[in-house]
Write an enzyme that holds these catalytic residues in place. Sequence first.
Site, short mmCIF file in Angstrom:
data_model
loop_
_atom_site.label_atom_id
_atom_site.label_comp_id
_atom_site.label_asym_id
_atom_site.label_seq_id
_atom_site.Cartn_x
_atom_site.Cartn_y
_atom_site.Cartn_z
N LEU A 45 4.10 -29.35 25.84
CA LEU A 45 5.56 -29.94 25.39
C LEU A 45 5.39 -31.38 25.28
CD1 LEU A 45 8.01 -27.52 27.01
CD2 LEU A 45 7.48 -27.79 24.52
N ASP A 46 5.93 -31.99 24.21
CA ASP A 46 6.16 -33.22 24.20
C ASP A 46 6.82 -33.92 25.37
OD1 ASP A 46 4.56 -33.52 21.77
OD2 ASP A 46 6.35 -33.47 20.46
N PRO A 47 6.70 -35.18 25.96
CA PRO A 47 7.79 -35.72 26.84
C PRO A 47 9.20 -35.61 26.65
CG PRO A 47 5.78 -37.06 26.46
CD PRO A 47 5.83 -36.06 25.22
#
Length: 313
Positions: A45-47
Amino acid sequence: MSPGSKRHISGVLLLDKASGLSSNQALQTAKRIFSAHKAGHTGTLDPMATGLLPICFGEATKFSSALLGADKTYEAVLRLGYMSTTGDAEGEISIAAGMESQYVDLTWEKIEAIRKSFIGVITQVPPMYSAIKHRGKPMYTFARAGVEIERQPRAITIHDLSIEAYQGNEMRIRVTCGSGTYVRTLAEDLGHALGCGGAYLTALRRSALGGFDLPQAYTLTGLEAMPPSQRDSCLLPADSLLRSLPPVVVDSAAALSLLQGRAIPCTHPAGESLLPGRQVRLYDKAQRFLGLGEISTEGYISPKRLIRFEQSL
């Protein structure tokens, strides 16, 4: 247990990742909280993104790849009429090309027609800010250096796309998609198709992954506050990653053969037709999970990935 010592625990933690953490940072924090010797996550998951991030401990890491191709569901917020260099709120924001003003005015009829056109197998050009490799390096390393790499369109599957709300420049969507889908790119493409010059994500939350749902998940803050015994009860068994596969129960002699790396004659589970290449969950008569097997063309079950037992069966 002495401070700093690691435990050989196994299981699957359904983590509700907070915004601002990379998947690896979330993994390392969970690993510390559980004092786990070995851990890995299943799908990044992206930050900026929040939501469901399954983390595997110990023997469960052997089966983490089972979720890499699984369908996923996301809830996202789009800002229409604007573009971002990264496709989300972390990039440089500008008014989309062709937008003379910041005002967006769409009818529900147009939104519905465009929504339907995005359901099914569609093509998508992966974003520059992605982990796709080019000449051995992730694409985002080129993007950060200001180098644009030509990317080829790829086929992806959108199983369902719903518009949850729309007002002004903001649109909330819910999308269930196959592997390889970039929701950031989907947002941009939706913005273009709607005549807004593009769009970018202001929020993204993964709510489901491969049969797991967000209500089953725990936050790092909540886990930190738990006593160790309660914390351990939050872990799902390793075979929960493979629950879409048919189970096969074998006797003790066959179980020993499998654990020694030998194939055994195929035992068909009730009502299940097992074709060559089909993968199965393996159990002994005591319902202990043995690991992952695969049906051979000769009608045997070959061991693929097996649980390591401290004591012989």
